[in-house]
Each structure stands twice: as structure tokens, then as C-alpha cells.
Write an enzyme that holds these catalytic residues in place. Structure first.
Site, PDB file in Angstrom:
ATOM      1  N   GLU A 103       0.878  -1.169   0.000  1.00  0.00           N
ATOM      2  CA  GLU A 103       0.000   0.000   0.000  1.00  0.00           C
ATOM      3  C   GLU A 103       0.910   1.211   0.000  1.00  0.00           C
ATOM      4  O   GLU A 103       1.532   1.533   1.011  1.00  0.00           O
ATOM      5  CB  GLU A 103      -0.904  -0.012   1.233  1.00  0.00           C
ATOM      6  CG  GLU A 103      -1.876   1.154   1.249  1.00  0.00           C
ATOM      7  CD  GLU A 103      -2.371   1.457   2.648  1.00  0.00           C
ATOM      8  OE1 GLU A 103      -2.368   2.652   3.010  1.00  0.00           O
ATOM      9  OE2 GLU A 103      -2.738   0.518   3.368  1.00  0.00           O
TER      10      GLU A 103
ATOM     11  N   CYS B 213      -1.900   8.963   3.196  1.00  0.00           N
ATOM     12  CA  CYS B 213      -1.570   8.438   1.863  1.00  0.00           C
ATOM     13  C   CYS B 213      -2.659   8.729   0.848  1.00  0.00           C
ATOM     14  O   CYS B 213      -2.389   8.787  -0.355  1.00  0.00           O
ATOM     15  CB  CYS B 213      -1.286   6.944   1.933  1.00  0.00           C
ATOM     16  SG  CYS B 213      -2.667   5.958   2.561  1.00  0.00           S
TER      17      CYS B 213
END
Length: 530
Positions: free
Chosen positions: A218, A252
Site C-alpha cells: 500500500e 496516503c
């Protein structure tokens, strides 16, 4: 408990992995009742210690309590409880779809734990790893997790609490920096989950490849926002500014840059300034609603990018290195080749790029790495989903062209209309990137699936060789003919570009049935009469 992070000796890392692996192979986590007990323990670990975690996150990241509760603690407890409630259905074998050729073999898919897994957590959300840990526990795996060395108070708190709540034969925390992580990556794991930068993600992928270990990465990237001129600018500004500035921009999925028609930039900036004042008052530094940058090195990087921008700083721009503070900053009139567009910002800077047409912005997005998330704000559902007519820069006045749709003609890990960031809290959809923004996904059942081997299972009945006996030698022309008739398919569709042949059999069958019904109409009528 101490906030000074104690690194795990490198010499102990392999024995820890070996001990967990032995416990896993001994079947200690096979019991569903045991897994549910550990999931509840994980939930209680955080419910019992909410205040210590709030204090640790404040110390590491300057995190306001509201953000810690909303972005971390509530989600962790929710993930553990979601797995607890659903594990009984998750672990059941799935029946394979019916297939006339295979139903005699009773095909099904069994859910088997992959083994001993490694989960490496990011510094920006040091508790983010706990959701995947819930998935790994539900799957029946043993887990080694390594929190970030850049958040020492939170990482040490996790280390101190794990042995008090979770079985240490199966779930362990290790700490360290580059040397310790390098050693961990040299060991064989059955799955690795890493959350962080693309640079480190490549290192993780290479290390995993040496052992043919499956990995989930990720990562992130520059998540764009497209704002239509037909938007509710007050609502857009409120949601956009919140999503960008929570955790001081260190998220993120945070909006990285905004593409807006040049005719609408002033409206958006005005609305952002109004919300900025409402959020932070006259001084964001003392507002109590704004976090800090995690490390001095990250402060230096972000401040350097801001110092080189050719855009116009609308609000913010101030910074205090000793406090790792950079004010929430809005920069307008940013160009695609600006310093702020050279890398993922990962800080409290929102840059606004005015364009003559949205199509130009879409072309830019399509020509760069696929981001983790893509956001669009518009009142027009056709614009958000299917496109609308937008004037291109190269067009003469009043000549319109159909712009490709935002969603249908871009690629991103996730897509969100009229809001930002919230998808990270969902347990019902996969959370993950695509291409350079990562691969694989987790959250809810997707975390369970990530750490589960879906094992195909068949059972062959003895009578099947009445049909399949032709597979055995000796091979003859007779058995070859039988095999061909049994397994070689005839394509029932016309070749592309050709018309389907007239189906005589279908119409003959229909005619015969119709004639039979007509000839026996009286008998049928008598039969169905009461």
C-alpha cells in the site's frame, strides 16, 4: 510504560519468527473460538487504553484527540469487532459455481491460513497495521508486526501492551530501524504487508521475491482532485481542506493537487480561505486542531519544495523547524512543472492548478502514475461519471467537444465523488492501489482474504470412470474418438464479423412441440380441469 523505543536485538528476530512458525504449524490458531477470543482481546487492548494511545499519538505527531479517535482508535476497534462478527461465515468453504462437467466432483474452495506473516506499519498512522492484524488473526495466521521507529511513543506502547492481551506464541511486536528491518526481510514469510513509500516498497518487493513470498504494498502517490465549475464551492472547500490538512497532510489518500477550470479558481480559493479561518482562526499553530510533521527530515523536504514553488501562496507558508510545524498552506496558480508537482507532498500544502479545460487535467492524470485515490467534485453526475461537453483550449469559441469521463477514463486505486479520505474507514470495500500506488488490498473481509489461501478441493466418485475411463491407456482410435466427443468443445458462437447461422434445430423443435400441443389440445384441457 516508557515512551523510549527499545529496539529488538537483531539476533532475536529469526528465533521469534521460528517460534511463531512452530506455534502456527502446531495448529494453535486453528480453532475459530481461539481466533474470536484474540479478536476481542485486540479490541479491548485499545478500548482499555484509549487515553495512553491519545497521549502517545500527540507526542509523536502532535495529533489532536479528535483526529486520533476518528482516524485511528475507532477504526481499529471497529475492524476487530467486524472480523469477530463475520469470521464464522468467512471461514466456511465456498461452493463452486455449478458446472455440468464438474459437479460430480463436488468442487469447493476451502479457506486456509497462509502461515506466519509480516506486517510493517507506516509512521503517519502508526496504528494502521491493526486492521490488517485483525484480518490475519481471523484468517488463522501467526503475525509479526513492526511499527515505525519514527513514532517511538506509540510503537513502544504497542510493544508493552501486546503481551498483556494477545497470545505471544502467535502475535509479536518487534522494533527497529534499517538494520532490523533488513534482517526481517531476509527471513522467509508466508505473506508481507507493507504500507509506506514507493522507494521502500520496491525494496520490500525485491526481498519478498527472493523467497517467492506474496506481498501487498500500500503505497500512495499524488492523489488528484478535479473540481468542476458546477460545484458547491463552500461544501467542496470544507471537505477538501479537511481531508488535506488532517494529520498535517500526512495521509496516503490525502488530496495532493486540485485541477480546476481557470474561470473557477477564484471561487474555490475564496471558499477555501473562508473555511481556513473557520478551521484554524488567526493562528493554526495555536488552534489545537492541527498536527505536526513526524520528523525533521520530512519537515526539511516539504519546506524545500514550498520554498521553490512558482505558485502564489494564498494562506500559510510559515514554518518552525524546531517544532516540526508547517502551517496549513494553500498555493494557487501552480503549473504542472512546479516544484510542488515533482513528488508526493505528504504535508499540509494544497496546490491548485487552473486549466483552460478539465480535459487537459485528465490528460495529465492519465499520462502519470495511477494514484492511490482520485476525487471529483461536481453537482453534475454526468460530469462525475460519464463526462460532459467541455471546451478544449484548441477549440474555436463556442465549439464544444465531449471530454472523456473522469471515472471511466482514469485509473486509480479508489475513486470518490464529492468527498475525500473517508474511504479509509470503510470495511466493505477493498483499500489499495494499482500499479505504482501499490498492489493488493485490505480492510474488512479483504484483510481476511489477503492472509487466506483459497484452496480448491475436489472429491472424485468411483462411478465417474464409467464416463472418464477413456482417459486411461492404452490409447486407441476408438478411445481418441470418445475423448474428442467428450472434451473437445464446439464453439457455439459465430466468428467475429460473421452472422449467426440459421438455427434450424430450434425452429423444428418448436414446430414439433406446437403441433403436438395442437393435436392433443382436448386431452390437455380435460387433464387440467378440476
Amino acid at each position: 510504560m516508557t515512551s523510549e523505543l527499545v529496539y529488538t536485538p537483531v539476533s532475536e528476530l529469526a528465533p521469534i519468527r521460528d517460534h511463531l512458525n512452530a506455534s502456527f504449524k502446531a495448529g494453535k490458531a486453528k480453532s475459530i473460538a481461539f481466533r474470536k477470543e484474540q479478536l476481542l482481546q485486540l479490541a479491548y487492548l485499545f478500548q482499555d487504553n484509549i487515553k495512553p494511545f491519545q497521549d502517545a499519538l500527540a507526542k509523536d505527531l502532535g495529533r489532536p484527540v479528535l483526529e486520533s479517535n476518528m482516524l485511528d482508535l475507532s477504526g481499529i476497534i471497529g475492524d476487530a469487532l467486524y472480523a469477530y462478527k463475520n469470521i464464522d461465515s468467512w471461514v466456511k468453504p465456498d461452493k463452486a459455481p455449478f458446472d455440468i462437467n464438474w459437479f460430480p466432483f463436488s468442487p469447493k474452495i476451502n479457506k486456509e491460513p497462509k502461515g506466519t506473516v509480516l506486517i510493517i506499519s507506516p509512521f503517519n498512522y502508526p496504528l494502521w497495521c491493526m486492521g490488517p492484524i485483525a484480518g490475519a488473526i481471523a484468517a488463522g495466521c501467526a503475525v509479526v508486526t513492526k511499527p515505525s521507529e519514527l513514532t517511538p511513543a506509540t510503537s513502544q506502547l504497542i510493544t508493552d501492551l501486546f503481551p498483556k492481551y494477545l497470545d505471544q506464541d502467535l502475535y509479536r511486536v518487534v522494533n527497529g530501524a534499517v538494520e532490523e528491518t533488513t534482517k526481517l526481510l531476509s527471513l522467509k514469510w508466508d505473506h508481507i504487508l507493507y504500507t509506506g513509500s514507493g522507494r521502500v516498497g520496491r525494496i520490500i518487493a525485491l526481498a519478498a521475491a527472493k523467497h517467492l513470498t506474496p506481498a501487498t504494498l500500500e503505497l500512495g502517490g499524488k492523489s488528484p482532485v478535479i473540481v468542476d465549475s458546477n460545484s458547491d464551492f463552500d461544501l467542496t472547500a470544507k471537505r477538501l481542506l479537511w481531508g488535506k490538512m488532517i494529520n498535517s497532510g500526512q495521509t496516503c489518500t490525502a488530496p495532493d493537487y486540485v485541477i480546476v477550470p481557470d474561470s473557477a479558481q477564484a471561487k474555490l480559493v475564496t471558499a477555501l480561505k473562508v473555511q481556513y479561518k473557520k478551521f484554524y482562526g488567526d493562528d493554526p499553530r495555536t488552534s489545537g486542531s492541527f498536527s505536526r510533521i513526524c520528523a525533521t527530515a520530512h519537515w526539511d523536504r516539504i519546506n524545500g519544495l514550498l520554498a521553490e514553488t512558482k505558485g502564489n501562496i494564498v494562506v500559510g507558508g510559515e514554518g518552525i523547524r524546531a517544532e516540526k510545524y508547517i502551517a496549513p498552506t494553500i498555493v494557487q496558480n501552480v503549473s504542472f512543472d512546479d516544484s510542488l508537482m515533482t513528488e508526493e507532498l505528504f504535508g499540509p500544502i494544497l496546490c491548485i492548478i487552473p486549466v483552460p479545460s478539465i480535459e487537459i487535467g485528465l490528460q495529465y492524470i492519465r499520462s502519470h502514475d495511477s494514484p492511490l485515490a482520485l476525487y471529483v467534485f461536481s453537482k453534475d453526475s454526468k460530469f462525475r461519471k460519464y463526462g460532459k461537453y467541455i471546451s478544449l483550449i484548441t477549440s474555436p469559441p463556442n465549439i464544444l467537444h465531449n471530454a472523456r469521463s473522469v471515472r471511466e477514463n482514469t485509473l486509480s486505486g479508489m475513486f470518490f465523488e464529492n468527498d475525500v479520505v473517508l474511504q479509509g474507514g470503510s470495511s466493505v470495500t477493498p483499500f489499495g492501489g494499482v500499479g505504482p500506488s501499490g498492489y493488493g488490498a485490505h480492510k474488512g473481509k479483504y484483510s481476511f482474504d489477503m492472509f487466506t489461501h483459497h484452496r480448491s478441493s475436489y472429491s472424485s466418485p468411483s462411478w465417474i470412470d464409467v464416463i472418464m475411463g477413456v482417459r486411461f491407456p492404452p490409447y486407441t482410435d476408438v478411445t481418441l474418438k470418445k475423448v474428442n466427443s467428450l472434451v473437445l468443445p464446439t464453439i457455439p458462437y459465430p466468428r467475429p464479423g460473421e452472422s449467426a447461422p440459421f438455427n434450424w434445430k430450434r425452429y423444428v423443435t418448436f414446430a414439433v412441440v406446437f403441433a403436438a400441443v395442437a393435436m392433443n389440445k382436448q386431452r390437455i384441457t380435460n387433464f387440467i380441469k378440476p
